[in-house]
Design a protein around this motif. Structure first.
Motif, PDB file in Angstrom:
ATOM      1  N   GLU A 176      34.474  25.969  38.742  1.00 49.81           N
ATOM      2  CA  GLU A 176      33.629  27.015  38.181  1.00 49.81           C
ATOM      3  C   GLU A 176      34.129  28.381  38.638  1.00 49.81           C
ATOM      4  O   GLU A 176      34.411  28.595  39.815  1.00 49.81           O
ATOM      5  CB  GLU A 176      32.182  26.810  38.616  1.00 49.81           C
ATOM      6  CG  GLU A 176      31.566  25.537  38.047  1.00 49.81           C
ATOM      7  CD  GLU A 176      30.108  25.377  38.438  1.00 49.81           C
ATOM      8  OE1 GLU A 176      29.552  26.339  39.015  1.00 49.81           O
ATOM      9  OE2 GLU A 176      29.536  24.312  38.162  1.00 49.81           O
ATOM     10  N   ILE A 177      34.256  29.300  37.691  1.00 50.93           N
ATOM     11  CA  ILE A 177      34.780  30.633  37.986  1.00 50.93           C
ATOM     12  C   ILE A 177      33.903  31.700  37.342  1.00 50.93           C
ATOM     13  O   ILE A 177      33.163  31.431  36.404  1.00 50.93           O
ATOM     14  CB  ILE A 177      36.234  30.809  37.476  1.00 50.93           C
ATOM     15  CG1 ILE A 177      36.301  30.556  35.963  1.00 50.93           C
ATOM     16  CG2 ILE A 177      37.196  29.927  38.233  1.00 50.93           C
ATOM     17  CD1 ILE A 177      37.657  30.828  35.357  1.00 50.93           C
ATOM     18  N   GLN A 178      34.006  32.909  37.868  1.00 44.69           N
ATOM     19  CA  GLN A 178      33.441  34.088  37.247  1.00 44.69           C
ATOM     20  C   GLN A 178      34.594  35.010  36.892  1.00 44.69           C
ATOM     21  O   GLN A 178      35.537  35.171  37.681  1.00 44.69           O
ATOM     22  CB  GLN A 178      32.466  34.795  38.194  1.00 44.69           C
ATOM     23  CG  GLN A 178      31.196  34.016  38.456  1.00 44.69           C
ATOM     24  CD  GLN A 178      30.248  34.769  39.370  1.00 44.69           C
ATOM     25  OE1 GLN A 178      30.668  35.420  40.316  1.00 44.69           O
ATOM     26  NE2 GLN A 178      28.965  34.676  39.088  1.00 44.69           N
ATOM     27  N   LEU A 179      34.539  35.601  35.712  1.00 44.59           N
ATOM     28  CA  LEU A 179      35.607  36.468  35.243  1.00 44.59           C
ATOM     29  C   LEU A 179      35.195  37.917  35.441  1.00 44.59           C
ATOM     30  O   LEU A 179      34.369  38.454  34.697  1.00 44.59           O
ATOM     31  CB  LEU A 179      35.915  36.175  33.772  1.00 44.59           C
ATOM     32  CG  LEU A 179      36.390  34.742  33.488  1.00 44.59           C
ATOM     33  CD1 LEU A 179      36.547  34.507  31.993  1.00 44.59           C
ATOM     34  CD2 LEU A 179      37.705  34.457  34.215  1.00 44.59           C
ATOM     35  N   MET A 180      35.764  38.548  36.448  1.00 41.21           N
ATOM     36  CA  MET A 180      35.398  39.906  36.809  1.00 41.21           C
ATOM     37  C   MET A 180      36.192  40.918  36.004  1.00 41.21           C
ATOM     38  O   MET A 180      37.422  40.827  35.897  1.00 41.21           O
ATOM     39  CB  MET A 180      35.616  40.137  38.306  1.00 41.21           C
ATOM     40  CG  MET A 180      34.752  39.259  39.185  1.00 41.21           C
ATOM     41  SD  MET A 180      34.874  39.694  40.934  1.00 41.21           S
ATOM     42  CE  MET A 180      36.600  39.382  41.231  1.00 41.21           C
ATOM     43  N   ILE A 181      35.487  41.877  35.425  1.00 43.51           N
ATOM     44  CA  ILE A 181      36.106  42.940  34.655  1.00 43.51           C
ATOM     45  C   ILE A 181      36.739  43.956  35.600  1.00 43.51           C
ATOM     46  O   ILE A 181      36.127  44.386  36.574  1.00 43.51           O
ATOM     47  CB  ILE A 181      35.057  43.660  33.782  1.00 43.51           C
ATOM     48  CG1 ILE A 181      34.391  42.669  32.823  1.00 43.51           C
ATOM     49  CG2 ILE A 181      35.671  44.825  33.018  1.00 43.51           C
ATOM     50  CD1 ILE A 181      35.306  42.078  31.802  1.00 43.51           C
ATOM     51  N   GLN A 182      37.964  44.346  35.312  1.00 43.87           N
ATOM     52  CA  GLN A 182      38.664  45.332  36.126  1.00 43.87           C
ATOM     53  C   GLN A 182      38.832  46.623  35.335  1.00 43.87           C
ATOM     54  O   GLN A 182      39.688  46.728  34.457  1.00 43.87           O
ATOM     55  CB  GLN A 182      40.028  44.792  36.564  1.00 43.87           C
ATOM     56  CG  GLN A 182      39.939  43.552  37.433  1.00 43.87           C
ATOM     57  CD  GLN A 182      39.192  43.805  38.723  1.00 43.87           C
ATOM     58  OE1 GLN A 182      39.613  44.600  39.549  1.00 43.87           O
ATOM     59  NE2 GLN A 182      38.070  43.120  38.896  1.00 43.87           N
ATOM     60  N   VAL A 183      37.973  47.599  35.626  1.00 40.58           N
ATOM     61  CA  VAL A 183      38.052  48.923  35.001  1.00 40.58           C
ATOM     62  C   VAL A 183      37.845  49.961  36.095  1.00 40.58           C
ATOM     63  O   VAL A 183      37.635  49.625  37.255  1.00 40.58           O
ATOM     64  CB  VAL A 183      37.002  49.114  33.886  1.00 40.58           C
ATOM     65  CG1 VAL A 183      37.301  48.240  32.684  1.00 40.58           C
ATOM     66  CG2 VAL A 183      35.611  48.830  34.409  1.00 40.58           C
ATOM     67  N   ASP A 184      37.900  51.233  35.718  1.00 40.16           N
ATOM     68  CA  ASP A 184      37.778  52.301  36.711  1.00 40.16           C
ATOM     69  C   ASP A 184      36.379  52.415  37.287  1.00 40.16           C
ATOM     70  O   ASP A 184      36.184  52.936  38.373  1.00 40.16           O
ATOM     71  CB  ASP A 184      38.173  53.647  36.087  1.00 40.16           C
ATOM     72  CG  ASP A 184      39.661  53.709  35.794  1.00 40.16           C
ATOM     73  OD1 ASP A 184      40.406  52.958  36.438  1.00 40.16           O
ATOM     74  OD2 ASP A 184      40.055  54.498  34.939  1.00 40.16           O
ATOM     75  N   ALA A 185      35.371  51.934  36.551  1.00 41.80           N
ATOM     76  CA  ALA A 185      33.994  52.041  37.021  1.00 41.80           C
ATOM     77  C   ALA A 185      33.216  50.839  36.529  1.00 41.80           C
ATOM     78  O   ALA A 185      33.651  50.114  35.642  1.00 41.80           O
ATOM     79  CB  ALA A 185      33.351  53.331  36.515  1.00 41.80           C
ATOM     80  N   THR A 186      32.053  50.583  37.149  1.00 41.38           N
ATOM     81  CA  THR A 186      31.202  49.472  36.724  1.00 41.38           C
ATOM     82  C   THR A 186      30.831  49.634  35.254  1.00 41.38           C
ATOM     83  O   THR A 186      30.434  50.703  34.823  1.00 41.38           O
ATOM     84  CB  THR A 186      29.924  49.410  37.573  1.00 41.38           C
ATOM     85  OG1 THR A 186      30.299  49.215  38.937  1.00 41.38           O
ATOM     86  CG2 THR A 186      29.032  48.254  37.130  1.00 41.38           C
ATOM     87  N   LEU A 187      30.953  48.554  34.511  1.00 41.60           N
ATOM     88  CA  LEU A 187      30.745  48.601  33.069  1.00 41.60           C
ATOM     89  C   LEU A 187      29.672  47.611  32.655  1.00 41.60           C
ATOM     90  O   LEU A 187      29.685  46.455  33.051  1.00 41.60           O
ATOM     91  CB  LEU A 187      32.063  48.267  32.351  1.00 41.60           C
ATOM     92  CG  LEU A 187      32.020  48.181  30.833  1.00 41.60           C
ATOM     93  CD1 LEU A 187      31.731  49.541  30.223  1.00 41.60           C
ATOM     94  CD2 LEU A 187      33.344  47.640  30.309  1.00 41.60           C
ATOM     95  N   ASN A 188      28.712  48.074  31.882  1.00 39.79           N
ATOM     96  CA  ASN A 188      27.744  47.207  31.233  1.00 39.79           C
ATOM     97  C   ASN A 188      27.900  47.407  29.730  1.00 39.79           C
ATOM     98  O   ASN A 188      27.689  48.507  29.226  1.00 39.79           O
ATOM     99  CB  ASN A 188      26.312  47.557  31.652  1.00 39.79           C
ATOM    100  CG  ASN A 188      26.022  47.131  33.078  1.00 39.79           C
ATOM    101  OD1 ASN A 188      26.192  45.971  33.435  1.00 39.79           O
ATOM    102  ND2 ASN A 188      25.585  48.061  33.898  1.00 39.79           N
ATOM    103  N   TYR A 189      28.269  46.352  29.032  1.00 42.86           N
ATOM    104  CA  TYR A 189      28.549  46.471  27.602  1.00 42.86           C
ATOM    105  C   TYR A 189      28.214  45.142  26.937  1.00 42.86           C
ATOM    106  O   TYR A 189      28.912  44.156  27.146  1.00 42.86           O
ATOM    107  CB  TYR A 189      30.021  46.818  27.381  1.00 42.86           C
ATOM    108  CG  TYR A 189      30.386  47.058  25.933  1.00 42.86           C
ATOM    109  CD1 TYR A 189      30.253  48.327  25.364  1.00 42.86           C
ATOM    110  CD2 TYR A 189      30.851  46.029  25.136  1.00 42.86           C
ATOM    111  CE1 TYR A 189      30.574  48.548  24.043  1.00 42.86           C
ATOM    112  CE2 TYR A 189      31.180  46.247  23.805  1.00 42.86           C
ATOM    113  CZ  TYR A 189      31.038  47.505  23.272  1.00 42.86           C
ATOM    114  OH  TYR A 189      31.354  47.717  21.959  1.00 42.86           O
ATOM    115  N   SER A 190      27.127  45.094  26.204  1.00 42.49           N
ATOM    116  CA  SER A 190      26.717  43.863  25.551  1.00 42.49           C
ATOM    117  C   SER A 190      25.794  44.191  24.385  1.00 42.49           C
ATOM    118  O   SER A 190      25.291  45.310  24.279  1.00 42.49           O
ATOM    119  CB  SER A 190      25.979  42.948  26.542  1.00 42.49           C
ATOM    120  OG  SER A 190      24.740  43.523  26.913  1.00 42.49           O
ATOM    121  N   PRO A 191      25.553  43.227  23.499  1.00 42.34           N
ATOM    122  CA  PRO A 191      24.651  43.491  22.374  1.00 42.34           C
ATOM    123  C   PRO A 191      23.263  43.937  22.829  1.00 42.34           C
ATOM    124  O   PRO A 191      22.585  44.687  22.145  1.00 42.34           O
ATOM    125  CB  PRO A 191      24.589  42.130  21.653  1.00 42.34           C
ATOM    126  CG  PRO A 191      25.869  41.476  21.993  1.00 42.34           C
ATOM    127  CD  PRO A 191      26.177  41.910  23.401  1.00 42.34           C
TER     128      PRO A 191
END
Length: 212
Positions: A176-191
């Protein structure tokens, strides 16, 4: 009566201001920022491992190009790759003369994350929640060993299945894994969070008024 008229006028003015206010781009964006992914697993197999792209699948422990993707809200929150990331590291990566296009991620019938060069079958409902990649609201993914000579791991969506071994082909043991987003800042983006609604614009207008 004068008080009632004043209240109605105030409400009308505020509503007009909200409707005329510019969209807050941090809240509403047709396309997310481009990001890479790091798979986190609690065990010692690959504690943290960069997600790669071999031209067909999203993989781990592979000698391929790093995955760089983006989520497009304008097409049902599909996950796709920029043109320059389409080719495997073993092939030519020169795309300077190619037109911009989309390579879409598909969660196939086996729940594996693979890609297609056409967006027709692209899987919808990808998102980002607390900097973790989600699919249909869940951030549960599983890394399954590839039985080929490459000894790499494929990435599968776990969803509501509690036993990860039922996800992996041939009853192999999955991690089991979690896929961490790598961007310059914390991102919340969803419907759920990325909607152009009157209430969202109202809240943003109040925030701008307070800051002013």
């Amino acid at each position: 009566m004068k008080f009632f008229t004043s209240i109605v006028f105030l409400i009308y003015t505020l509503a007009a201001t909200v409707l005329a206010a510019p969209l807050d781009k941090r809240i509403y964006q047709p396309t997310s920022a481009v990001f890479s992914l790091i798979a986190h697993h609690k065990g010692a197999i690959f504690q943290y491992n960069l997600v790669k792209f071999d031209g067909t699948e999203l993989v781990l422990d592979a000698d391929d190009a790093a995955f760089f993707g983006r989520i497009k809200g304008s097409t049902g929150y599909t996950l796709n790759l920029p043109k320059a990331n389409v080719n495997s590291s073993s092939n030519s990566t020169s795309n300077s003369t190619a037109l911009a296009s989309t390579t879409s991620v598909i969660v196939n019938s086996k729940n594996q994350l693979i890609t297609s060069k056409t967006g027709v079958n692209a899987s919808e409902d990808f998102g980002v929640e607390k900097s973790l990649l989600t699919y249909k609201g869940s951030n549960k993914f599983v890394a399954c060993p590839d039985r080929s000579y490459k000894q790499q791991y494929g990435i599968f969506f776990q969803g509501n299945v509690t036993n990860s071994s039922t996800i992996c082909p041939n009853n192999a043991t999955g991690y089991e894994i979690q896929l961490m987003i790598q961007v310059d800042a914390t991102l919340n983006y969803s419907p759920e969070t990325n909607k152009n609604t009157i209430s969202t614009r109202f809240i943003n207008t109040l925030k701008r008024a307070v800051r002013a």
